[in-house]
Every structure is written in structure tokens, then in C-alpha cells.
Design an enzyme around this catalytic site. Sequence first.
Site, PDB file in Angstrom:
ATOM      1  N   GLY A  39      58.610  37.797 -28.524  1.00 17.97           N
ATOM      2  CA  GLY A  39      57.245  37.758 -28.944  1.00 17.97           C
ATOM      3  C   GLY A  39      58.119  36.192 -29.418  1.00 17.97           C
ATOM      4  O   GLY A  39      57.450  35.895 -30.896  1.00 17.97           O
ATOM      5  N   SER A  41      56.569  33.446 -29.217  1.00 16.51           N
ATOM      6  CA  SER A  41      55.832  31.838 -29.750  1.00 16.51           C
ATOM      7  C   SER A  41      55.007  31.696 -30.739  1.00 16.51           C
ATOM      8  O   SER A  41      54.282  31.054 -31.528  1.00 16.51           O
ATOM      9  CB  SER A  41      54.747  31.836 -28.440  1.00 16.51           C
ATOM     10  OG  SER A  41      54.094  33.168 -29.424  1.00 16.51           O
ATOM     11  N   SER A  42      54.936  32.694 -32.216  1.00 15.85           N
ATOM     12  CA  SER A  42      54.691  33.053 -33.610  1.00 15.85           C
ATOM     13  C   SER A  42      55.013  33.614 -34.674  1.00 15.85           C
ATOM     14  O   SER A  42      56.044  34.442 -33.836  1.00 15.85           O
ATOM     15  CB  SER A  42      53.698  33.013 -33.149  1.00 15.85           C
ATOM     16  OG  SER A  42      52.765  34.886 -32.775  1.00 15.85           O
ATOM     17  N   GLY A  43      54.827  33.547 -35.337  1.00 15.93           N
ATOM     18  CA  GLY A  43      55.209  34.817 -36.548  1.00 15.93           C
ATOM     19  C   GLY A  43      57.122  34.441 -36.397  1.00 15.93           C
ATOM     20  O   GLY A  43      57.501  33.519 -36.605  1.00 15.93           O
ATOM     21  N   ARG A  64      53.005  36.168 -23.672  1.00 16.96           N
ATOM     22  CA  ARG A  64      52.490  35.690 -22.631  1.00 16.96           C
ATOM     23  C   ARG A  64      51.436  34.533 -22.811  1.00 16.96           C
ATOM     24  O   ARG A  64      51.493  34.519 -21.816  1.00 16.96           O
ATOM     25  CB  ARG A  64      51.751  37.268 -23.298  1.00 16.96           C
ATOM     26  CG  ARG A  64      52.110  38.695 -23.018  1.00 16.96           C
ATOM     27  CD  ARG A  64      51.127  39.565 -23.431  1.00 16.96           C
ATOM     28  NE  ARG A  64      50.673  39.289 -24.711  1.00 16.96           N
ATOM     29  CZ  ARG A  64      50.345  40.367 -25.484  1.00 16.96           C
ATOM     30  NH1 ARG A  64      49.290  41.487 -24.762  1.00 16.96           N
ATOM     31  NH2 ARG A  64      49.740  40.358 -26.775  1.00 16.96           N
ATOM     32  N   LYS A  68      50.528  27.940 -26.344  1.00 18.26           N
ATOM     33  CA  LYS A  68      51.679  28.608 -27.352  1.00 18.26           C
ATOM     34  C   LYS A  68      52.633  28.807 -27.467  1.00 18.26           C
ATOM     35  O   LYS A  68      53.179  28.173 -27.999  1.00 18.26           O
ATOM     36  CB  LYS A  68      51.118  29.978 -28.178  1.00 18.26           C
ATOM     37  CG  LYS A  68      50.019  30.189 -29.017  1.00 18.26           C
ATOM     38  CD  LYS A  68      49.429  31.668 -29.104  1.00 18.26           C
ATOM     39  CE  LYS A  68      50.025  32.271 -30.372  1.00 18.26           C
ATOM     40  NZ  LYS A  68      50.065  33.354 -31.027  1.00 18.26           N
ATOM     41  N   ASP A  93      54.571  39.521 -19.680  1.00 19.61           N
ATOM     42  CA  ASP A  93      54.731  40.440 -20.756  1.00 19.61           C
ATOM     43  C   ASP A  93      55.652  41.726 -20.088  1.00 19.61           C
ATOM     44  O   ASP A  93      56.005  42.802 -19.508  1.00 19.61           O
ATOM     45  CB  ASP A  93      53.664  40.828 -20.039  1.00 19.61           C
ATOM     46  CG  ASP A  93      52.541  42.593 -21.256  1.00 19.61           C
ATOM     47  OD1 ASP A  93      53.871  42.566 -21.956  1.00 19.61           O
ATOM     48  OD2 ASP A  93      51.793  42.423 -21.130  1.00 19.61           O
ATOM     49  N   SER A 172      61.812  46.200 -36.478  1.00 19.84           N
ATOM     50  CA  SER A 172      60.929  47.239 -36.367  1.00 19.84           C
ATOM     51  C   SER A 172      60.016  46.723 -38.036  1.00 19.84           C
ATOM     52  O   SER A 172      59.656  45.813 -37.909  1.00 19.84           O
ATOM     53  CB  SER A 172      61.610  48.523 -36.624  1.00 19.84           C
ATOM     54  OG  SER A 172      61.145  49.747 -36.889  1.00 19.84           O
ATOM     55  N   TYR A 186      51.052  52.673 -35.373  1.00 19.23           N
ATOM     56  CA  TYR A 186      52.017  51.563 -35.319  1.00 19.23           C
ATOM     57  C   TYR A 186      53.583  52.571 -36.010  1.00 19.23           C
ATOM     58  O   TYR A 186      54.474  52.013 -34.805  1.00 19.23           O
ATOM     59  CB  TYR A 186      51.674  50.954 -36.717  1.00 19.23           C
ATOM     60  CG  TYR A 186      51.834  49.628 -36.632  1.00 19.23           C
ATOM     61  CD1 TYR A 186      52.483  49.136 -35.310  1.00 19.23           C
ATOM     62  CD2 TYR A 186      53.214  49.522 -38.060  1.00 19.23           C
ATOM     63  CE1 TYR A 186      53.116  47.869 -36.042  1.00 19.23           C
ATOM     64  CE2 TYR A 186      54.077  48.725 -37.960  1.00 19.23           C
ATOM     65  CZ  TYR A 186      53.866  47.108 -37.061  1.00 19.23           C
ATOM     66  OH  TYR A 186      54.966  47.042 -37.364  1.00 19.23           O
ATOM     67  N   LYS A 190      57.446  51.819 -34.202  1.00 18.08           N
ATOM     68  CA  LYS A 190      58.366  51.740 -34.787  1.00 18.08           C
ATOM     69  C   LYS A 190      59.661  52.711 -35.706  1.00 18.08           C
ATOM     70  O   LYS A 190      60.928  51.959 -35.583  1.00 18.08           O
ATOM     71  CB  LYS A 190      57.523  51.116 -36.332  1.00 18.08           C
ATOM     72  CG  LYS A 190      56.908  50.052 -36.441  1.00 18.08           C
ATOM     73  CD  LYS A 190      57.518  48.905 -35.662  1.00 18.08           C
ATOM     74  CE  LYS A 190      56.744  47.528 -35.103  1.00 18.08           C
ATOM     75  NZ  LYS A 190      57.954  46.566 -33.710  1.00 18.08           N
TER      76      LYS A 190
END
Length: 332
Positions: A39, A41-43, A64, A68, A93, A172, A186, A190
Site C-alpha cells: 500500500g 503508492s499513497s497515504g 495495485r 501511481k 494485489d 491497524s 472496517y 483492524k
Amino acid sequence: MLLLAAAFIVAVVLLLYMVSPLISPKPLKLPGAHVVVTGGSSGIGKCIAIECYKQGAFITLIARDENKLLQTKKEIEKYSVNDKQVVLCISVDVSKDYEQVENVLKQAQEKLGPVDLLVNCAGTSVTGKFEDIEVNSFERLMAVNYLGSVYPSRAVISTMKERRMGRIVFVSSQAGQLGLFGYTAYSPTKFALRGLAEALQMEVKPYNIYVTVAYPPDTDTPGFAEESKTKPLETKLISETSSVCQAEQVARVIVKDAIQGNFNSFVGSDGYMLSILTSGMSPVTSITEGLQQVVCMGIFRIIGLFYLGSFDSIVRRCMMRREKSENTDKTE
């Protein structure tokens, strides 16, 4: 009674002092280390990769969206500290096919060496009332948020055991410590990461491998912006009781805790209180941490009850407002 309480505290301190050499890991050195971020590619994932790269690490980014990933690669490379550093991008993925995940991580290790630090940051969110969320959303979130962390961790753990070193981070959420209105799909995914982390830590600790569970609060990321579009009113009002953090700040805290081998990673005063309240049987990595949990649990529980009462009040007011509006519509 006071003497008994004092004797108990002294006994706890002595016990923690005796076992502290066994639970205090040696810090991981990032210069030259191979860090894998899913994960990424961002954030928060991207910011973690940048933070590690700034400290001299080699980075493997997994996500994925290939476009990006390539954009993020260029952004990260601006922070290089030497000309030997490499940013490797892999589009896959991590939640669908374990064999594929295992193969790409094997390729990454062949190019950049064994994984020293794995950060499982791939995740997604869906908000809404329980009966309004599509059933397949529960399945998808469990696949992405839980299995998407299981598969990469499973792919690197054998090599880490052989080397007798390594760090694994599970990102988490505070919604993985406290179930809130709107997060029925959600939160469980977590919460599951916490159970995985505790069981895995007990298995791998003798091999000098340490697991960190990060509980970031609401963080200013593209994913959070997208999630906010569909939040129920109750969820929005509850979220307003805490501030939104910057991804860079959260990333710095997570990287620092992972390097130190801390089991819990949190941000801010709310995060500190939740980490104490939900410590349960989770591992500790210092005498100070254990003492803080013992001493602060009671008072934080009282404060927590006020928070819960406030949240319940918000939910009741929204329900009454909605019912009043529906009744008005019926009479018109």
C-alpha cells in the site's frame, strides 16, 4: 491495604526489571536495510517509504496501481542520501493470491537482499450502517485489510527466522481498538490484525523478530478523503471529537516504533490513552511501558466512560432527529 498495594507495585517493578533484558530489542539500523511497504503508492504507506528512504534504506513499494507506483517512486528518489539506494516497484494485489505475493517478494529479495522491515499498510475502508453495507463489502475488507497483511508476512517470515532478525509492522487503526458507529465492516478487520500480531510475536520473539501494531487516528490521506464522502452523520460527529493528523507525522512515529521494536505504536494523547486501555495481554518492550499500563488503567477507564457516554448521546440525538424528520414528512 496501602502496604499491600505498595508491596504489589514493588513486586511488579522488580519482576519487570528482571525480565527487561529479555524484552528490550536492539534497535534496527535503517541505513542499507531492505524495507518493503505494501500500500506504498499513497497515504501513510508512501510517507513511511519516504521516511525510511531518508534514513538510507532500500525500498520495495507494493501496490495495485502501476502508474501511481511509478509516480511515487520518482517522489521518493528525491530524498536519497547516497547514490546506492534503490526504489523497486511491484504492482500486485496482496490480498488475492498468496503464491503470487510469495513470488514477487522472492524476486524483490533477490534484487535488494533479505527483507529487514515489512510494513503492511495496504488497506481500504467502507462506512455505513450495518444493514446498509453490502455483504460482499465485509468479505472484501477482510480480504484486503487482514489477508493483505497475512500473505506478505507469511512470505518473509521464514527468511527472517533463518537470519534471526527482522521487523514486521501491521498498520491497524484506532477503529481497531474501539468499535464505532459506521465501522461494522472496517473495525473487525483492524481488530483482527491485533490478534494476529500478538500470536505472531509470541512465535517469533525467540528469533529476534519484533512485531509492531500501529493505531493511527484519522489521517489526512486520499483514502480518508474518499471514506469521508460516505460517512453517516453519527460517524462524522463522533470523528469531530478528535483532530485529523498529517500522514508524515504518523509515518515518523510508526517508523520510530518499528525500529525500536515496540509492540504498540500510537499518535497523540488520545492514542496514548487507548493504548493503555486496550493493552490487555499485549507484549511490553520496557519497564516504563508496563508501569504506565498498571498505574494509568483505572483513571483512563473513567475518562473512557465519559467518551463512550458522549458517543452514545450523539447516536441517540441523531436517531431522534431522523425519526422526527420522518414523522414530519408523513404528516405533510
